[in-house]
Scaffold this active site. Structure first.
Site, short mmCIF file in Angstrom:
data_model
loop_
_atom_site.label_atom_id
_atom_site.label_comp_id
_atom_site.label_asym_id
_atom_site.label_seq_id
_atom_site.Cartn_x
_atom_site.Cartn_y
_atom_site.Cartn_z
N ASN A 295 0.78 -1.25 0.00
CA ASN A 295 0.00 0.00 0.00
C ASN A 295 0.81 1.29 0.00
OD1 ASN A 295 0.71 -0.69 2.64
ND2 ASN A 295 -1.07 0.33 3.53
N GLU B 76 5.34 -4.23 11.85
CA GLU B 76 4.30 -3.18 11.73
C GLU B 76 3.13 -3.84 11.02
OE1 GLU B 76 4.68 -0.29 13.06
OE2 GLU B 76 6.82 -0.39 13.50
N GLU C 31 8.47 2.65 14.02
CA GLU C 31 9.21 3.24 12.92
C GLU C 31 9.18 4.75 13.13
OE1 GLU C 31 7.98 1.43 9.12
OE2 GLU C 31 9.58 -0.01 9.55
P1 NAP Z 1 0.95 -9.08 3.48
O1 NAP Z 1 0.13 -9.92 2.61
O2 NAP Z 1 1.18 -9.49 4.88
O3 NAP Z 1 2.37 -8.91 2.73
C1 NAP Z 1 3.38 -8.10 3.25
C2 NAP Z 1 4.72 -8.57 2.69
O4 NAP Z 1 5.01 -9.86 3.22
C3 NAP Z 1 4.74 -8.71 1.18
O5 NAP Z 1 6.00 -8.32 0.68
C4 NAP Z 1 4.51 -10.20 1.00
O6 NAP Z 1 4.95 -10.68 -0.25
C5 NAP Z 1 5.34 -10.73 2.14
N1 NAP Z 1 5.08 -12.12 2.52
C6 NAP Z 1 4.03 -12.91 2.19
N2 NAP Z 1 4.20 -14.14 2.72
C7 NAP Z 1 5.37 -14.11 3.41
C8 NAP Z 1 6.09 -15.06 4.20
N3 NAP Z 1 5.67 -16.31 4.38
N4 NAP Z 1 7.24 -14.68 4.78
C9 NAP Z 1 7.70 -13.41 4.61
N5 NAP Z 1 7.08 -12.47 3.87
C10 NAP Z 1 5.92 -12.82 3.28
O7 NAP Z 1 0.39 -7.58 3.54
P2 NAP Z 1 -0.16 -6.69 2.34
O8 NAP Z 1 -1.46 -7.26 1.90
O9 NAP Z 1 0.92 -6.46 1.34
O10 NAP Z 1 -0.37 -5.30 3.09
C11 NAP Z 1 -1.54 -4.96 3.77
C12 NAP Z 1 -1.37 -5.20 5.25
O11 NAP Z 1 -0.25 -4.48 5.74
C13 NAP Z 1 -2.56 -4.67 6.04
O12 NAP Z 1 -2.87 -5.58 7.05
C14 NAP Z 1 -2.04 -3.36 6.61
O13 NAP Z 1 -2.71 -2.94 7.77
C15 NAP Z 1 -0.63 -3.71 6.89
N6 NAP Z 1 0.18 -2.51 6.97
C16 NAP Z 1 0.67 -2.13 8.19
C17 NAP Z 1 1.40 -0.96 8.32
C18 NAP Z 1 1.95 -0.49 9.65
O14 NAP Z 1 2.73 0.44 9.66
N7 NAP Z 1 1.57 -1.10 10.75
C19 NAP Z 1 1.65 -0.18 7.18
C20 NAP Z 1 1.14 -0.60 5.96
C21 NAP Z 1 0.41 -1.77 5.86
P3 NAP Z 1 3.90 -10.81 -1.47
O15 NAP Z 1 3.48 -9.42 -1.81
O16 NAP Z 1 4.67 -11.46 -2.52
O17 NAP Z 1 2.75 -11.64 -0.96
#
Ligand code: NAP
Length: 483
Positions: A156, A254, A463
């Site tokens: 995002n 995060e 962060e």
């Molecule tokens: P996600 O599905 O958890 O993916 C995040 C990252 O992890 C991606 O690069 C993903 O790769 C990778 N990943 C997937 N499986 C993994 C594994 N087994 N081991 C290590 N890495 C792996 O999250 P998203 O859908 O991209 O992002 C949305 C989420 O992020 C929401 O829940 C949002 O709230 C959260 N978020 C939190 C913050 C904060 O500061 N707290 C900021 C922004 C977003 P792929 O893309 O290849 O699947």
């Protein structure tokens, strides 16, 4: 270098390379569903090479051994080059994620540059301290870099969330292997180019694009990786933390959010409404720190619903490359289907749809309108889970205690907000909200100096700010006997 020259490649040891096996993944523009390029699908063999390059660069001392002031100069160059390439970065971020170009340029690019500027200053003052120990010895601490950091980032805010790791991590002297989200990797490639041009030595910064499911476990458990800096969903974050715990590697995680925004009857209503809308539509609701749960003091409940019902349809939505667009598409078809599915289930369960509530058919893009939902209880999926789209639930409350309890009533604790003109209430409520950051009479006021991060299922660590810098260091005590 032009973007086209390195799209489709991985960046390892200071060189653009084909991924092992040569496979690529199409990159789609979510505003029209059209393929705009491809990125490399790296393999675990590429992760090995990237980790080796980062390890060798760290051990050589070419970066970790520099005085903080020299690292600071390079980080200032990074900030300058990000600003110089603002159009390039903003266009990539907009086409890849669907971000309105005005936000991509004025928020994403600017925040990334600000992160490097802020931590360039921090690199100069990072220091240990002398301890006043009652020993026949001189005792002091050193703040040392941790080593090789695996940075894993979500779809995002690709540029901001990677910069908020690289800037403090590089300031402290670490080296990186970055695995960006597979849906939105383009800006990570431009950043590798910028870091190189700014003077970051070869191997200090490596990027492997590809599937987290295929590469993630290998990267997290890699014996040459010392720390994990993860941003993403609670589910994947928890899995990553579990793997890291087995190897006793430090993790910052995060994770997801589902913040409540509390509007008290004494709030400046015009201002509060603007804040409420901004908090749930910004980045098409794909904002971990957005405000998707609105709690309104009962006397204002129907009034607020009426105003929101009339107002949200007027927020400019459409082609993100147009300068006036405020709401772009969701970043992917799967995200669109997920959001639409959650709203449909809320509707089927009897919720009142005050605005929006149906996919939009615009130019083949993944558009969903700002959607306001009333008459839902705390157990509804759309209230308790993270929707991650431009969807706002609105619920009434009667007392301050109830508002606090309901705001704290989900498993998340990333952000929270309150809109009120009562200064005593500001401090009372802010202290009781279970969240890493609380905004009062505003939303999303962020700066590299202000730490953010979660409590509960929203994660570990912070962060931005000094807290971020210190999380990329380890303390060593040196005790020198005297006499
Ligand atoms: P996600 O599905 O958890 O993916 C995040 C990252 O992890 C991606 O690069 C993903 O790769 C990778 N990943 C997937 N499986 C993994 C594994 N087994 N081991 C290590 N890495 C792996 O999250 P998203 O859908 O991209 O992002 C949305 C989420 O992020 C929401 O829940 C949002 O709230 C959260 N978020 C939190 C913050 C904060 O500061 N707290 C900021 C922004 C977003 P792929 O893309 O290849 O699947």
């Amino acid at each position: 270098m032009s973007n086209a020259a390195y799209y489709g490649k991985v960046f390892i040891g200071g060189e653009w390379q084909e991924a092992t096996g040569g496979k690529r993944r199409d990159v789609t523009n979510p505003a029209n569903g059209k393929v705009i390029g491809s990125v490399a699908s790296a393999t675990t063999a590429d992760v090995d090479r990237a980790a080796q390059a980062a390890r060798a660069a760290f051990d050589s001392g070419a970066w970790s051994g520099l005085p903080g002031r020299e690292r600071s100069r390079v980080l200032l160059n990074v900030s300058k080059l990000i600003r110089e390439r603002a159009d390039d970065l903003a266009q990539a971020e907009s086409a890849d994620v669907g971000k309105p170009i005005m936000f991509a340029k004025n928020i994403d690019v600017t925040t990334a540059a600000d992160q490097f500027e802020y931590f360039a200053a921090q690199a100069q003052v990072l220091d240990g301290s002398v301890r006043n120990a009652p020993l026949p010895a001189h005792a002091y601490t050193r703040r040392e870099p941790i080593g090789v950091v695996a940075a894993i980032t979500p779809f995002n805010f690709p540029l901001i969330l990677s910069s908020s790791k690289f800037a403090p991590g590089l300031a402290a002297g670490n080296t990186f292997v970055h695995k960006p989200a597979s849906e939105t990797s383009l800006s990570a490639l431009i950043m590798a180019d910028i870091l190189t041009d700014a003077g970051v030595p070869r191997g200090v910064f490596n990027v492997v694009t590809g599937s987290g499911a295929e590469l993630g476990d290998h990267l997290v458990t890699h014996p040459l990786v010392d720390k994990i800096a993860f941003t993403g969903s609670t589910e994947v974050g928890s899995h990553v933390a579990e793997l890291a715990a087995k190897a006793l590697k430090p993790v910052t995680a995060e994770l997801g959010g589902n913040a409540a925004n509390i509007v008290f009857a004494d709030a400046d209503l015009d201002k509060a409404i603007g804040t409420v809308i901004n908090a749930f539509v910004f980045n098409t609701g794909q904002f971990c720190m957005g405000g998707p749960r609105l709690l309104v003091e009962r006397p204002l409940y129907e009034t607020v619903l009426g105003i929101l019902g009339n107002a949200v349809g007027g927020v400019p939505l459409g082609d993100p490359s147009e300068p006036g667009t405020v709401i772009g598409p969701l970043a992917s078809k799967s995200q669109l289907d997920k959001v639409a599915g959650m709203v449909d289930r809320a509707k089927a369960a009897g919720a009142r749809i005050v605005a929006g509530g149906k996919k939009l058919d615009i130019n083949g893009g993944y558009f969903y309108p700002p959607t306001v939902i009333a008459d839902v209880d705390d157990a509804a999926e759309v209230v308790k889970d993270e929707v991650f789209g431009p969807v706002l639930t609105v619920q009434p409350f009667d007392t301050e205690e109830e508002a606090i309890a309901r705001a704290n009533g989900t498993r998340y604790g990333l952000a929270a907000g309150l809109q009120t003109s009562d200064i005593g209430r500001v401090h009372r409520v802010a202290a009781k909200l279970d969240a890493g950051i609380v905004w009062v009479n505003g939303w999303a006021l962020l700066d590299p100096s202000v730490p953010f991060g979660g409590v509960k299922n929203s994660g570990w660590g912070r962060e931005s700010g000094e807290e971020a810098l210190l999380s990329y260091t380890r303390t060593k005590s040196v005790v020198v006997a005297i006499g």
